[in-house]
Design an enzyme around this catalytic site. Sequence first.
Site, PDB file in Angstrom:
ATOM      1  N   SER A  56       0.883  -1.034  -0.164  1.00 40.17           N
ATOM      2  CA  SER A  56      -0.100  -0.106  -0.042  1.00 40.17           C
ATOM      3  C   SER A  56       0.745   1.413  -0.015  1.00 40.17           C
ATOM      4  O   SER A  56       1.973   1.288   0.395  1.00 40.17           O
ATOM      5  CB  SER A  56      -1.012   0.146   1.238  1.00 40.17           C
ATOM      6  OG  SER A  56      -1.894  -1.066   1.093  1.00 40.17           O
TER       7      SER A  56
HETATM    8  N1  SAM Z   1      -0.323  -5.162   4.091  1.00 38.63           N
HETATM    9  C1  SAM Z   1       0.406  -5.677   2.942  1.00 38.63           C
HETATM   10  C2  SAM Z   1       1.735  -5.139   2.792  1.00 38.63           C
HETATM   11  O1  SAM Z   1       2.087  -4.359   3.739  1.00 38.63           O
HETATM   12  O2  SAM Z   1       2.460  -5.447   1.806  1.00 38.63           O
HETATM   13  C3  SAM Z   1      -0.321  -5.175   1.556  1.00 38.63           C
HETATM   14  C4  SAM Z   1      -1.533  -5.956   1.435  1.00 38.63           C
HETATM   15  S1  SAM Z   1      -2.174  -5.868   0.012  1.00 38.63           S
HETATM   16  C5  SAM Z   1      -2.709  -4.602  -0.469  1.00 38.63           C
HETATM   17  C6  SAM Z   1      -3.664  -7.028   0.274  1.00 38.63           C
HETATM   18  C7  SAM Z   1      -3.188  -8.370   0.646  1.00 38.63           C
HETATM   19  O3  SAM Z   1      -4.222  -9.077   1.153  1.00 38.63           O
HETATM   20  C8  SAM Z   1      -2.762  -9.427  -0.538  1.00 38.63           C
HETATM   21  O4  SAM Z   1      -1.132  -9.763  -0.392  1.00 38.63           O
HETATM   22  C9  SAM Z   1      -3.612 -10.281  -0.714  1.00 38.63           C
HETATM   23  O5  SAM Z   1      -3.174 -11.733  -1.062  1.00 38.63           O
HETATM   24  C10 SAM Z   1      -4.345 -10.552   0.751  1.00 38.63           C
HETATM   25  N2  SAM Z   1      -5.770 -11.031   0.837  1.00 38.63           N
HETATM   26  C11 SAM Z   1      -6.450 -11.183   0.164  1.00 38.63           C
HETATM   27  N3  SAM Z   1      -7.581 -11.845   0.787  1.00 38.63           N
HETATM   28  C12 SAM Z   1      -7.251 -12.254   1.593  1.00 38.63           C
HETATM   29  C13 SAM Z   1      -7.913 -13.214   2.701  1.00 38.63           C
HETATM   30  N4  SAM Z   1      -8.974 -13.514   2.547  1.00 38.63           N
HETATM   31  N5  SAM Z   1      -7.049 -13.571   3.836  1.00 38.63           N
HETATM   32  C14 SAM Z   1      -5.744 -13.176   3.910  1.00 38.63           C
HETATM   33  N6  SAM Z   1      -5.192 -12.412   2.929  1.00 38.63           N
HETATM   34  C15 SAM Z   1      -5.777 -12.074   1.672  1.00 38.63           C
END
Ligand code: SAM
Length: 207
Positions: A56
């Site tokens: 993000s």
């Molecule tokens: N917080 C992260 C960082 O600092 O790099 C960025 C996160 S990215 C915007 C969103 C993440 O949520 C992705 O890696 C995606 O694979 C994960 N994600 C999506 N659905 C999910 C779920 N149901 N449970 C866990 N992770 C999930």
Amino acid sequence: MRKSMVDQQIKRRGVNDRDVLDAMLSVPRHLFVPEKSMYRAYNDSPLPIGYGQTISQPYIVAYMTEILNLDKDSVVLEVGTGSGYQAAILSVLVKKVYTIEIIPELAASASERLQRLEYNNIEVKNGDGYYGWPERAPFDAIIVTAAAGHVPPPLIEQLKNGGRMIIPVGGAFMTQSLVLVIKDETGNITTQNIMPVIFVPLTGDHK
Ligand code: SAM
């Protein structure tokens, strides 16, 4: 570059919690992005981290962290580990961070990276964060970094009385609303729409 990120992108937009700003100054964001994007690590934007996912925008990371009102004793759940960057920011502010990532390869690489960089109070799990982490609940705060169609009831349940959750809510591939969920000391829930945001969707098989 980190100092200029904090001054120009984060403070200027109104994040002023000293501990959050210090955390943003201390965590080496360039070590959380793919090598070919390192030169863009301190840009005012999200960046791709592979598997269709993103790290993000720095301001959003700082803002979502600040609004949780964390302290040294907090136990926090993050849903959406991605690169591990948000977890690292949280880890310097709180007692313990639990973070869940649904894509196995990202969970493995974030876990390896966080260990290598010696963020030792973080536990990473591969799984569907919609259901939270009941064995580690309750949490003082929950941060969801992918957009959900609704606030997952298991996460509300796993939030302590007096706790806070920040979560983008809305459909995929459209503008969503960043929602602050507050559970008061008696367990009553209130929500506030904070601002429009664009996140990758929360995936998984939940309805
Ligand atoms: N917080 C992260 C960082 O600092 O790099 C960025 C996160 S990215 C915007 C969103 C993440 O949520 C992705 O890696 C995606 O694979 C994960 N994600 C999506 N659905 C999910 C779920 N149901 N449970 C866990 N992770 C999930």
